[in-house]
Design a protein around this motif. Structure first.
Motif, mmCIF file in Angstrom:
data_model
loop_
_atom_site.group_PDB
_atom_site.id
_atom_site.type_symbol
_atom_site.label_atom_id
_atom_site.label_comp_id
_atom_site.label_asym_id
_atom_site.label_seq_id
_atom_site.Cartn_x
_atom_site.Cartn_y
_atom_site.Cartn_z
ATOM 1 N N GLY A 74 0.791 -1.218 0.000
ATOM 2 C CA GLY A 74 0.000 0.000 0.000
ATOM 3 C C GLY A 74 0.828 1.275 0.000
ATOM 4 N N ASP A 75 2.101 1.163 0.370
ATOM 5 C CA ASP A 75 3.001 2.321 0.422
ATOM 6 C C ASP A 75 3.954 2.389 -0.773
ATOM 7 N N ARG A 76 3.828 1.479 -1.694
ATOM 8 C CA ARG A 76 4.791 1.433 -2.800
ATOM 9 C C ARG A 76 4.690 2.625 -3.737
ATOM 10 N N SER A 77 3.512 3.168 -3.923
ATOM 11 C CA SER A 77 3.411 4.350 -4.786
ATOM 12 C C SER A 77 4.115 5.531 -4.125
ATOM 13 N N ALA A 78 4.041 5.636 -2.808
ATOM 14 C CA ALA A 78 4.760 6.695 -2.098
ATOM 15 C C ALA A 78 6.263 6.475 -2.194
ATOM 16 N N ALA A 79 6.718 5.230 -2.107
ATOM 17 C CA ALA A 79 8.143 4.930 -2.256
ATOM 18 C C ALA A 79 8.605 5.250 -3.681
ATOM 19 N N ALA A 80 7.779 4.944 -4.665
ATOM 20 C CA ALA A 80 8.111 5.264 -6.062
ATOM 21 C C ALA A 80 8.214 6.775 -6.258
ATOM 22 N N ALA A 81 7.396 7.538 -5.542
ATOM 23 C CA ALA A 81 7.460 9.000 -5.635
ATOM 24 C C ALA A 81 8.782 9.526 -5.080
ATOM 25 N N VAL A 82 9.278 8.923 -4.000
ATOM 26 C CA VAL A 82 10.585 9.307 -3.458
ATOM 27 C C VAL A 82 11.668 8.983 -4.480
ATOM 28 N N TYR A 83 11.591 7.803 -5.073
ATOM 29 C CA TYR A 83 12.539 7.416 -6.125
ATOM 30 C C TYR A 83 12.534 8.443 -7.259
ATOM 31 N N ALA A 84 11.361 8.796 -7.748
ATOM 32 C CA ALA A 84 11.247 9.731 -8.869
ATOM 33 C C ALA A 84 11.773 11.118 -8.494
ATOM 34 N N LYS A 85 11.495 11.548 -7.280
ATOM 35 C CA LYS A 85 11.932 12.876 -6.825
ATOM 36 C C LYS A 85 13.453 13.013 -6.842
ATOM 37 N N TYR A 86 14.154 11.947 -6.476
ATOM 38 C CA TYR A 86 15.609 12.036 -6.336
ATOM 39 C C TYR A 86 16.398 11.391 -7.476
ATOM 40 N N LYS A 87 15.721 10.846 -8.479
ATOM 41 C CA LYS A 87 16.450 10.209 -9.580
ATOM 42 C C LYS A 87 17.323 11.215 -10.335
ATOM 43 N N ASN A 88 16.752 12.316 -10.803
ATOM 44 C CA ASN A 88 17.555 13.283 -11.556
ATOM 45 C C ASN A 88 18.625 13.944 -10.710
#
Length: 93
Positions: free
Chosen positions: A13-27
């Motif tokens: 249930g928290d994976r979309s939030a974890a993916a958002a952290v990933y996306a925020k810091y990828k670049n």
């Protein structure tokens, strides 16, 4: 070439939030971390992994000690983790 694999225990249930952290810091990772070459998010039923590519194992180890990782990424992910993350550095031959 070297790789840093970080395995995260995140409730489905928290994976979309974890993916958002990933996306925020990828670049910022790719643009500012010395030796960084790639970053991929891998999702399985049992966990989430982030695979980082580096020019060297020393670059990978330095990232684990950087402010971007210890302050930004870690603080964003901490509320989502069910267990401490597992980090492994691999050196390709």
């Amino acid at each position: 070439m070297a790789y840093l694999e970080i395995t995260l225990q995140v409730d489905p249930g928290d994976r979309s939030a974890a993916a958002a952290v990933y996306a925020k810091y990828k670049n910022p990772f790719l643009d500012t971390v010395p030796g960084a070459t790639s970053k991929e998010l891998l999702v399985r039923d049992e966990d989430v992994q982030v695979l980082h590519g580096f020019r060297s194992a020393a670059d990978a180890q330095a990232y684990l000690e950087s402010d971007l990782f210890t302050r930004d990424v870690t603080s964003g992910l901490s509320p989502l983790l069910q267990a401490a993350p597992e980090a492994r550095v691999y050196d390709s031959v």
